[in-house]
Design an enzyme around this catalytic site. Structure first.
Site, PDB file in Angstrom:
ATOM      1  CB  ILE A 106      -0.966  -0.017   1.226  1.00  0.00           C
ATOM      2  CG1 ILE A 106      -1.933   1.171   1.202  1.00  0.00           C
ATOM      3  CG2 ILE A 106      -0.199  -0.085   2.541  1.00  0.00           C
ATOM      4  CD1 ILE A 106      -3.043   1.080   2.265  1.00  0.00           C
ATOM      5  CB  CYS A 107       0.856   4.220   0.744  1.00  0.00           C
ATOM      6  SG  CYS A 107       1.171   6.002   0.836  1.00  0.00           S
ATOM      7  N   GLY A 108       3.392   4.031  -0.285  1.00  0.00           N
ATOM      8  CA  GLY A 108       4.793   4.099  -0.679  1.00  0.00           C
ATOM      9  C   GLY A 108       5.407   2.756  -0.995  1.00  0.00           C
ATOM     10  CB  THR A 110       2.409   0.712  -4.620  1.00  0.00           C
ATOM     11  OG1 THR A 110       2.340   2.147  -4.512  1.00  0.00           O
ATOM     12  CG2 THR A 110       1.298   0.100  -3.785  1.00  0.00           C
TER      13      THR A 110
END
Length: 206
Positions: A106-108, A110
């Site tokens: 998730i988020c960073g 990715t």
């Protein structure tokens, strides 16, 4: 089954709160006695500090990590994923994906997968297509980007940092530790806050 939670400095606490609470407590599990463990894995065995100031001591270091076929590598966001020292974790995640193991980011996190080339040929999402392109100049997965809160493609789950609930839903569905009716009621309750879903959730666990 084990879920290996990646713990790095600046870990974004809120992005995994639903997941860690339900997996640790097992309160919604179809079988609370299931053989399951939540294991914290760091780049080393040194304590890290989350974005919220929580101190976490890894259970194991990356060099000791061995994933089984039913395990999951869970990668929260954070502000350190673009630093060179985290590259071994991203490379490990790509290797596991290529071997058919399960990874959720998730988020960073990715962006770390994108930087490792893990998203070039797989449907995925993130904070924005532009976020991945800006974070990873070599990113070539644009044609496979999906404008969705969370995306599952086989053994890979990706999500926007604004979608911790949808991320948790996809993780729980992949792990198959809830009854289907429990998962749907749980998700709808947190999504809508309507009382009828609380009653449905309780009924699903009888």
């Amino acid at each position: 089954m084990k879920v290996f939670l990646v713990v790095l400095n600046t870990l974004a606490d809120w992005e995994i709160g639903y997941i860690t609470a339900e997996l640790h407590s097992k309160r919604m599990f179809a079988d609370p006695a299931a053989d399951f463990a939540l294991v914290k894995v760091g780049l080393s065995d040194q304590e890290i500090v989350t974005m919220g100031g929580m101190r976490i001591k890894p259970d194991i270091a990356l060099d000791a990590l061995r994933m089984g076929p039913d395990d999951l590598l869970l990668m929260p966001g954070g502000e350190t994923w673009q630093r060179p020292e985290t590259a071994p974790m991203a490379r490990y995640a790509r290797e596991q994906l290529d071997q058919g193991k399960r990874v959720a980011a998730i988020c960073g996190a990715t962006a770390a997968l994108a930087g490792a080339g893990a998203l070039d040929e797989r449907p995925h999402t993130s904070n924005a297509r532009e976020f991945l392109a800006m974070s990873c100049p070599a990113y070539a997965g644009g044609p496979h980007y999906r404008e969705q809160a969370a995306v599952r493609d086989g053994n890979l789950i990706t999500a926007s940092g604004l979608a911790p609930l949808e991320f948790a839903y996809e993780v729980f569905k992949l792990l198959n530790v809830f009854r289907p009716a429990t998962l749907e009621a749980w998700f709808k309750l947190y999504q809508t806050r309507e009382p009828k879903y609380f009653h449905a959730l309780m009924a699903s666990m009888e």
